[in-house]
Design an enzyme around this catalytic site. Structure first.
Site, PDB file in Angstrom:
ATOM      1  CG  ASP A 215     -47.409 -14.427 -10.832  1.00 57.63           C
ATOM      2  OD1 ASP A 215     -47.170 -15.643 -10.809  1.00 57.63           O
ATOM      3  OD2 ASP A 215     -47.326 -13.732 -11.868  1.00 57.63           O
TER       4      ASP A 215
ATOM      5  CD  GLU B 151     -54.556  -0.921   5.792  1.00 63.77           C
ATOM      6  OE1 GLU B 151     -55.673  -1.270   5.340  1.00 63.77           O
ATOM      7  OE2 GLU B 151     -53.802  -0.124   5.212  1.00 63.77           O
TER       8      GLU B 151
HETATM    9  C1  GLC Z   1     -45.374 -17.095 -12.320  1.00 61.25           C
HETATM   10  C2  GLC Z   1     -46.433 -18.152 -12.387  1.00 61.25           C
HETATM   11  C3  GLC Z   1     -46.458 -18.677 -13.786  1.00 61.25           C
HETATM   12  C4  GLC Z   1     -46.815 -17.548 -14.717  1.00 61.25           C
HETATM   13  C5  GLC Z   1     -45.848 -16.389 -14.551  1.00 61.25           C
HETATM   14  C6  GLC Z   1     -46.353 -15.144 -15.213  1.00 61.25           C
HETATM   15  O1  GLC Z   1     -44.110 -17.600 -12.559  1.00 61.25           O
HETATM   16  O2  GLC Z   1     -46.205 -19.143 -11.443  1.00 61.25           O
HETATM   17  O3  GLC Z   1     -47.374 -19.729 -13.936  1.00 61.25           O
HETATM   18  O4  GLC Z   1     -46.762 -17.984 -16.045  1.00 61.25           O
HETATM   19  O5  GLC Z   1     -45.670 -16.066 -13.200  1.00 61.25           O
HETATM   20  O6  GLC Z   1     -47.450 -14.619 -14.521  1.00 61.25           O
END
Ligand code: GLC
Length: 529
Positions: free
Chosen positions: A213, A264
């Site tokens: 993310d 790893e």
């Molecule tokens: C990314 C995710 C989104 C989330 C954001 C904060 O963009 O896809 O859904 O709100 O990160 O974590």
């Protein structure tokens, strides 16, 4: 019924992900196993036969970790456990084992940039003194102005409003997203070490990889300087150069640490959510010791025009050209309007979505489907009182946020909740009139978008026409795009406004009837040439 290898063994090649088709499961909205109206791990497990039969190679499950759900799981209170709403660790292990038995790989979300405000570390930081080691795990600063009542810099939050919130002793903390998502400080070795621990925790359980993310976040510029003022950006903006919140050079050091852990564990991978539109800047994330894949969001942001689509393909291929990574194609996800809706909605949107599916799955590289793509799910215009995305509140009810593309999947039956849950009420309401959209109804209809996906995925997995990693553009009639893969696959996409003659070759699959030797408008065809 469609024949399917129910208990096939996953391919053993360590770079299986290079041309894999991943299926994104937004866990709240995929399938509800315990009847509370919210999707969960047991629901996913019950639908594994469907996923294996559909023909995808791997799953990406969005966050299912303990969370107060300020951003529906992207606010993680404990990255090494399971949120009770979604199940428990035993249920996760059972899901993973059964998925592997069915030949499906499983990847999970890693959310490094921020934690939940309910994470033990942040609670500790709030209770600790300014300047303490507990505060150093996050980005606490004194405010500006004579009494420190102004935020430390002018950065906006992606979800609207300032990226800073003040705590009771007068300091401020940084949150690029919601206030309930404080940013972690990646200059603190403990933060990096904890991320590695989380990765090993899931890799040791047997996951096949991660979706990372905000993979262009994490590193912050020294001194946290102001940036050129801009409107609150919202997720819909491309975080271009000058946006000091993202794509800072220091982020690559974090990716090298991530890759070292992945290495790893042979055969495991990571794909990054990298919202960086410059091809060369994006390529930096795909160096040998960084990510194996980075989403290319150009298809997801392209308009339904030949110029835009060709541009999206060209840029995505250019971005990876100097790297050893394949391209990674996305049409929809849980953050953007679904492509059926982007392409005009209704019958027209579905028709174009079918053509787009053949475009996406003909391109060389990895592809990500978002749950419901295969049903042609549209966005849903939800009533104001149903909206839950933090964007809705933080924008002062001017931005509706992302709930429209997160409505639960319809599985069967004629009324809500269409087999999604044993409960009629679902966390986001499901509309009337979805009986023809259900997975069950579409499985019985050879002309459905789901049937097209099944055939397309089966061909992609078995036909030598898809071999080779390059693409050559072919001359095509005005308003059309055509390209050829080395194995002989030709894909022709027609946006010309009228039917065009089929090119040479035997038809493998078409998104509409091509029996008269022509390809109708807003459709696509695969040929073996
Ligand atoms: C990314 C995710 C989104 C989330 C954001 C904060 O963009 O896809 O859904 O709100 O990160 O974590």
């Amino acid at each position: 019924m469609h024949p399917h290898p129910t208990f096939s063994v996953p391919s053993t090649a360590s770079d299986w992900w290079r041309d894999a088709v991943f299926y994104q499961i937004y866990i709240r909205s995929f399938a509800d196993g315990n009847g509370d109206g919210v999707g969960d791990l047991a629901g996913i497990r019950s639908r594994l036969p469907y996923l294996a039969e559909l023909g995808v190679d791997a799953l990406w499950i969005t966050p299912f970790y303990p969370s107060p759900m300020a951003d529906h799981g992207y606010d993680v209170a404990d990255p090494r456990d399971v949120e009770p709403v979604f199940g428990d660790l035993a249920e996760f292990d059972a899901l993973l084992a059964e998925a592997h038995e069915r030949g499906l790989r499983v990847t999970v979300d890693l959310v490094p940039n921020h934690s939940s405000h309910q994470h033990a570390w942040f609670q500790e930081a709030l209770a600790a003194e300014p300047g303490s080691p507990a505060r150093a795990r996050y980005l606490f600063r004194d405010g500006r102005g004579p009494d420190g009542s102004e935020p430390p810099n002018n950065w906006p939050s992606v979800f609207g409003g300032p990226a800073w919130t003040r705590v009771s002793d007068g300091q401020w903390y940084l949150h690029i997203f919601a206030p309930e998502q404080p940013d972690l400080n990646f200059a603190d070795p403990e933060v990096v070490a904890d991320l590695e621990k989380t990765m090993r925790f899931w890799l040791d359980r047997g996951v096949d990889g991660f979706r990372i993310d905000v993979a262009h976040g994490m590193a912050k510029p020294d001194g946290l300087p102001d940036m050129v003022p801009m409107e609150d950006t919202g997720l819909l903006d491309d975080h271009g150069p000058g946006d000091l919140r993202f794509d800072q050079d220091g982020v690559h050091e974090v990716h090298r640490r991530i890759r070292a852990v992945i290495d790893e564990y042979p055969g495991r991978m990571a794909v990054g959510e990298v919202w960086v539109s410059d091809d060369k800047r994006l390529a930096r994330y795909l160096r040998e010791d960084e990510l194996q894949l980075a989403f290319n969001f150009k298809l997801l942001t392209a308009e339904w025009t030949t110029d835009d689509l060709r541009d999206a393909v060209t840029h995505s291929l250019d971005a990876v050209a100097g790297t050893s990574a394949p391209a990674c194609w996305v049409l929809s996800n849980h953050d953007r309007p679904r492509h059926v809706t982007r392409y005009g909605g209704g019958e027209l949107g579905t028709r174009r979505a079918k053509a787009a599916a053949l475009l996406q799955l003909a391109l060389p590289g990895a592809a990500y489907l978002y749950n419901g793509d295969e049903l042609g799910m549209p966005d849903v215009l939800l009533p104001d009182e149903a909206l839950q995305d933090p964007v809705w509140e933080r924008s002062g009810h001017t931005e509706r946020g992302r709930d429209a593309c997160r409505v639960p999947m319809p599985w069967s039956g004629t009324e809500a909740s269409y087999g999604f849950s044993s409960h009629r009420e679902t966390w986001l309401p499901m509309p009337d009139g979805w009986a023809p959209l259900t997975a069950e109804a579409q499985a019985a209809d050879p002309a459905s978008i789901q049937s097209l996906y099944r055939r397309a995925l089966a061909l992609r997995a078995s036909s030598p026409a898809f071999s080779g990693t390059s693409l050559a553009w072919l001359p095509a009639p005005e308003g059309c795009l055509a390209f050829r893969r080395p194995g002989g696959l030709v894909c022709l996409l027609n946006l010309s406004g009228h039917a065009v003659p089929l090119p040479e070759g035997s038809v493998l699959l078409a998104s509409a009837d091509v029996g008269d030797g022509s390809l109708p408008d807003d459709t696509a065809v695969w040929l073996q040439a």
